[in-house]
Design an enzyme around this catalytic site. Structure first.
Site, short mmCIF file in Angstrom:
data_model
loop_
_atom_site.label_atom_id
_atom_site.label_comp_id
_atom_site.label_asym_id
_atom_site.label_seq_id
_atom_site.Cartn_x
_atom_site.Cartn_y
_atom_site.Cartn_z
N SER A 267 0.86 -1.19 0.00
CA SER A 267 0.00 0.00 0.00
C SER A 267 0.89 1.23 0.00
O SER A 267 1.98 1.21 0.60
CB SER A 267 -0.86 0.00 1.27
OG SER A 267 -1.42 1.28 1.47
N TYR B 61 -0.88 -0.68 10.42
CA TYR B 61 -1.03 -0.99 9.00
C TYR B 61 0.16 -0.45 8.21
O TYR B 61 0.74 -1.14 7.38
CB TYR B 61 -2.34 -0.38 8.48
CG TYR B 61 -2.65 -0.75 7.05
CD1 TYR B 61 -3.11 -2.03 6.72
CD2 TYR B 61 -2.51 0.17 6.01
CE1 TYR B 61 -3.41 -2.38 5.41
CE2 TYR B 61 -2.80 -0.16 4.69
CZ TYR B 61 -3.26 -1.44 4.40
OH TYR B 61 -3.55 -1.78 3.09
N1 LIG Z 1 -8.82 -1.61 -0.84
C1 LIG Z 1 -7.86 -0.72 -0.86
O1 LIG Z 1 -8.11 0.49 -1.07
C2 LIG Z 1 -6.41 -1.11 -0.66
C3 LIG Z 1 -5.44 -0.12 -0.78
C4 LIG Z 1 -4.09 -0.47 -0.64
C5 LIG Z 1 -3.75 -1.79 -0.38
N2 LIG Z 1 -4.73 -2.74 -0.25
C6 LIG Z 1 -4.30 -4.12 0.03
O2 LIG Z 1 -4.88 -5.00 -0.94
C7 LIG Z 1 -5.05 -6.30 -0.36
C8 LIG Z 1 -6.49 -6.77 -0.60
O3 LIG Z 1 -7.34 -5.83 0.04
P1 LIG Z 1 -8.92 -5.74 -0.24
O4 LIG Z 1 -9.23 -4.31 -0.39
O5 LIG Z 1 -9.32 -6.70 -1.28
O6 LIG Z 1 -9.43 -6.20 1.21
P2 LIG Z 1 -10.67 -7.07 1.67
O7 LIG Z 1 -11.82 -6.93 0.72
O8 LIG Z 1 -10.85 -6.72 3.10
O9 LIG Z 1 -10.13 -8.58 1.53
C9 LIG Z 1 -9.07 -9.01 2.33
C10 LIG Z 1 -8.86 -10.48 2.04
O10 LIG Z 1 -7.75 -10.92 2.85
C11 LIG Z 1 -8.18 -12.09 3.53
N3 LIG Z 1 -7.45 -12.32 4.76
C12 LIG Z 1 -7.34 -11.54 5.86
N4 LIG Z 1 -6.58 -12.13 6.79
C13 LIG Z 1 -6.20 -13.33 6.27
C14 LIG Z 1 -5.42 -14.41 6.73
N5 LIG Z 1 -4.87 -14.40 7.96
N6 LIG Z 1 -5.21 -15.47 5.91
C15 LIG Z 1 -5.76 -15.50 4.68
N7 LIG Z 1 -6.53 -14.53 4.19
C16 LIG Z 1 -6.75 -13.46 4.98
C17 LIG Z 1 -9.67 -11.89 3.76
O11 LIG Z 1 -10.28 -13.12 4.09
P3 LIG Z 1 -11.64 -13.22 5.00
O12 LIG Z 1 -12.79 -13.03 4.05
O13 LIG Z 1 -11.56 -14.58 5.59
O14 LIG Z 1 -11.57 -12.13 6.03
C18 LIG Z 1 -10.05 -11.35 2.40
O15 LIG Z 1 -10.16 -12.39 1.47
C19 LIG Z 1 -4.69 -6.16 1.12
O16 LIG Z 1 -3.38 -6.63 1.33
C20 LIG Z 1 -4.77 -4.67 1.37
O17 LIG Z 1 -3.95 -4.25 2.43
C21 LIG Z 1 -6.05 -2.44 -0.39
#
Ligand SMILES: NC(=O)c1ccc[n+]([C@@H]2O[C@H](COP(=O)([O-])OP(=O)(O)OC[C@H]3O[C@@H](n4cnc5c(N)ncnc54)[C@H](OP(=O)(O)O)[C@@H]3O)[C@@H](O)[C@H]2O)c1
Length: 238
Positions: free
Chosen positions: A145, A160
């Site tokens: 991120s 984070y």
């Molecule tokens: N959305 C944004 O704006 C943004 C910006 C910058 C970076 N990111 C990064 O992009 C990545 C994906 O984010 P997202 O926005 O798609 O988030 P999200 O919709 O909250 O999805 C997160 C995913 O990670 C899984 N997860 C969490 N803890 C885990 C664990 N211990 N083992 C295996 N899976 C686990 C969750 O599974 P469960 O369903 O079981 O909880 C879910 O599938 C993350 O690394 C996040 O930090 C996102």
């Protein structure tokens, strides 16, 4: 072990959000996708849906990256079947301290962020290195991120931020040590994406657009970059 020669990609946290879309885009490109989630049923349902959407080969894998025993059994399963791995997308991540001030940190929340976003991704990568090294075109993408970029780091959400900065350090360390073996290791920032994580904070970027920069790094040619940090295909400051 089956006989397919398609490249194999593992995506973590792929039952929803950006990870699921990365899995979909890779399946559409002909990758054999191991769609992993920490709950069996969620992995199975998402894998079936993505397979139906794409007509691709998508298998469910149970994997909780915060649990070393789960990492060990997932790695064992991959060694048995499909017995190959070309791409690892370390996508699973959590935000545990949104808006918390760095002057009054919640160290338990910081630890939870580190256990998943840093130690989890690092442990999994190490557990899968043997398989990746055996690939002709190995790629590791660490979904980081901009909040983890030290050069432009601001305040708040210290757990984070530190977890993603540590993940970026892992990208630099491993890319340096694995460069001569042809393993390309990069960090990606998806941007501010409308998922369960970004949506409540007002993100408007689509998951399709957020995932495409990650898929680009997962499918780099052999002369592609390594040790970089990219958003939408353009370098960002570490
Ligand atoms: N959305 C944004 O704006 C943004 C910006 C910058 C970076 N990111 C990064 O992009 C990545 C994906 O984010 P997202 O926005 O798609 O988030 P999200 O919709 O909250 O999805 C997160 C995913 O990670 C899984 N997860 C969490 N803890 C885990 C664990 N211990 N083992 C295996 N899976 C686990 C969750 O599974 P469960 O369903 O079981 O909880 C879910 O599938 C993350 O690394 C996040 O930090 C996102």
């Amino acid at each position: 072990m089956h006989e397919s020669t398609s490249p194999v990609a593992l995506v973590t946290g792929a039952n929803r959000g950006i990870g699921r879309e990365v899995a979909r885009q890779l399946a559409e490109r002909g990758y054999e996708v191991m769609l992993s989630a920490r709950e069996d049923a969620k992995a199975a349902q998402a894998a079936a849906e993505v397979a139906a959407q794409t007509g691709g080969s998508v298998s469910a894998l149970t994997l909780d990256i915060a649990d070393p025993a789960s990492i060990a059994s997932a790695a064992e399963r991959l060694r048995e079947d499909p017995g190959r791995l070309d791409v690892l997308v370390n996508n699973a991540g959590v935000g545990t301290d949104w808006g918390v001030s760095g002057t009054t940190p919640d160290f338990d929340a910081m630890d939870r962020a580190l256990q998943t976003n840093f130690y989890g991704a690092y442990r999994l990568t190490v557990a899968l290195l043997e398989l990746l090294r055996a690939s002709s075109h190995p790629r590791i993408v660490n979904v980081s991120s901009g909040m983890g970029g030290v050069a432009e780091m601001g305040g708040w959400s210290p757990g984070y931020r530190v977890s993603k900065a540590a993940m970026n350090a892992m990208t630099r360390i491993l890319s340096t040590e694995l460069r001569d073996e042809g393993v390309l290791v990069n960090s990606a920032c998806p941007g501010f994406v409308r998922t369960d994580m970004g949506g409540p904070m007002g993100a408007t970027k689509s998951v399709e657009d957020g995932a495409s920069g990650i898929v680009w790094l997962a499918t780099l040619p052999d002369d592609g970059p390594t040790g970089g940090f990219f958003r939408d295909g353009s370098p960002v400051a570490f």
